[in-house]
Scaffold this active site. Sequence first.
Site, PDB file in Angstrom:
ATOM      1  N   ASP A  46       0.840  -1.198   0.000  1.00  0.00           N
ATOM      2  CA  ASP A  46       0.000   0.000   0.000  1.00  0.00           C
ATOM      3  C   ASP A  46       0.877   1.252   0.000  1.00  0.00           C
ATOM      4  OD1 ASP A  46      -2.789   1.130   2.087  1.00  0.00           O
ATOM      5  OD2 ASP A  46      -2.295   1.459  -0.010  1.00  0.00           O
ATOM      6  N   ASP A  49       1.987   1.855  -4.026  1.00  0.00           N
ATOM      7  CA  ASP A  49       1.119   2.218  -5.156  1.00  0.00           C
ATOM      8  C   ASP A  49       0.833   3.715  -5.228  1.00  0.00           C
ATOM      9  OD1 ASP A  49      -1.946   0.657  -3.821  1.00  0.00           O
ATOM     10  OD2 ASP A  49      -0.750   2.344  -3.105  1.00  0.00           O
ATOM     11  N   ARG A  54       1.453   8.867  -8.264  1.00  0.00           N
ATOM     12  CA  ARG A  54       1.848  10.283  -8.429  1.00  0.00           C
ATOM     13  C   ARG A  54       2.981  10.421  -9.441  1.00  0.00           C
ATOM     14  NH1 ARG A  54       0.130  10.018  -3.164  1.00  0.00           N
ATOM     15  NH2 ARG A  54       2.094   9.158  -2.410  1.00  0.00           N
ATOM     16  N   ASP A  71      -7.844  -2.409   1.597  1.00  0.00           N
ATOM     17  CA  ASP A  71      -7.526  -2.231   3.016  1.00  0.00           C
ATOM     18  C   ASP A  71      -8.644  -2.766   3.897  1.00  0.00           C
ATOM     19  OD1 ASP A  71      -5.947   1.063   2.659  1.00  0.00           O
ATOM     20  OD2 ASP A  71      -5.146  -0.972   2.435  1.00  0.00           O
TER      21      ASP A  71
END
Lengths: 207, 219
Positions: A46, A49, A54, A71
């Site tokens: 997590d 990514d 960005r 999640d």
Amino acid sequence: MANNVFFFVPNIIGYLRIGIALVAFCLMPSKQYAAFWLYTVSFSLDMVDGHFARYLQQVSVFGSLLDMLIDRCTLLCMLTRLSLCYPRHAIVFSALTCLDISSHWMYMYSSVLLGYKSHKIVDPEIGPLLMLYYGNPIFLDVVFYGSMTFFGLLYLVTITPGPRVPGSAWGVWQLICVACAPVEIVQIVINLSMLHTASFRMAAIDT
Amino acid sequence: MMAENIFLFVPNLIGYARILLAFASFYFMPFDHVTAITCYMLSSGLDAIDGHAARYLGQGTKFGAMLDMLTDRCGTMCLIIVLCQFYPKYTIVLMFNLCVDIVSHWMHTWVSAMKGSSSHKVIDLEGNPILKHYYTNRIILFLMCAGNELFFGTLYLIHFTAGPKLPIISLSLWTSLCVLCAPVAVMKTVISLVQLYAASLNVAAIDVTEREEAKKKST
């Protein structure tokens, strides 16, 4: 054109996270160490990514929804597994599941209704705790990864306390687990705050 | 304060009662199936009433609708968690079912919130042949939901008792109902997956539109 969004790199990382978590949960009854590390890899990805999204300019609404849902489901499945590991305390894990799902759901829904692109927008009315949580990425990361680690270790210690920490009677996994417990308390308070803010937002919308 | 009034609307008060009954049900679930099922059914029964109260008193609110839906989802979650304890061999299947339930409803509520608050055109789910009957026919919708609930409810009861024996066919009641409703539960999961896919396409379409608009602005 829609297919391009589904094949964005951060979203592919998301699918990978799902696959790894699936294998982890399948292995939990029998291969506990492997299952624990796969679970850890899944939620740790997590961290990655978001950076890819960005850097490659592949931020998408689909991606942030995917992220949030992965999640929620990973936590849901882990709490279910913990109910099996600690049957006497199953009601606590059920309650935590309900709290996590409802608080995030209502908060996100109220954000969408207010026209916010992401529920992580810092709206001046959300109160100091949520402003800290959504305004400070480090705080959010510490709380989120801390609570996921707490539950992962709660699972691992049913198999082994870990190598003994010199100078104490405890194993290393037990020690880290206990150290992460306060983080989970903070997460619970944040969830309650989300529920509270979201309820008042929705009531205001209804008026 | 107007906000206080919303929280005290009759359908929302009924909603709080549903939550309390659901909590009571979960407390008794591991060991007292009679009390647990009674509270669970009372909670579900009130679900029918709060909708009528909302329409009759003109007190329908988004808050109330969300409260309702969250109570349903949490009820299902806690029942499935208990079922995992009773049938640990099927934990993965039950977890999968739970995740599909949560995710498909979540995407659906997100898309309908976007539909309300933006001008983006949303794929009309009723155009999809599978979903069309599900959404437009209230009887089918009710039977699917009831059958699904009945499947998990009887799966829970069987752990304690197979139920009274039915005359003539001499099969036990709960076991028979469970087997009968199993295909309904499977179908509902398939429909949820289709719903999930349609909602994902909608979200991706919104992304495409926004990215194109952003490109136009920057050129």
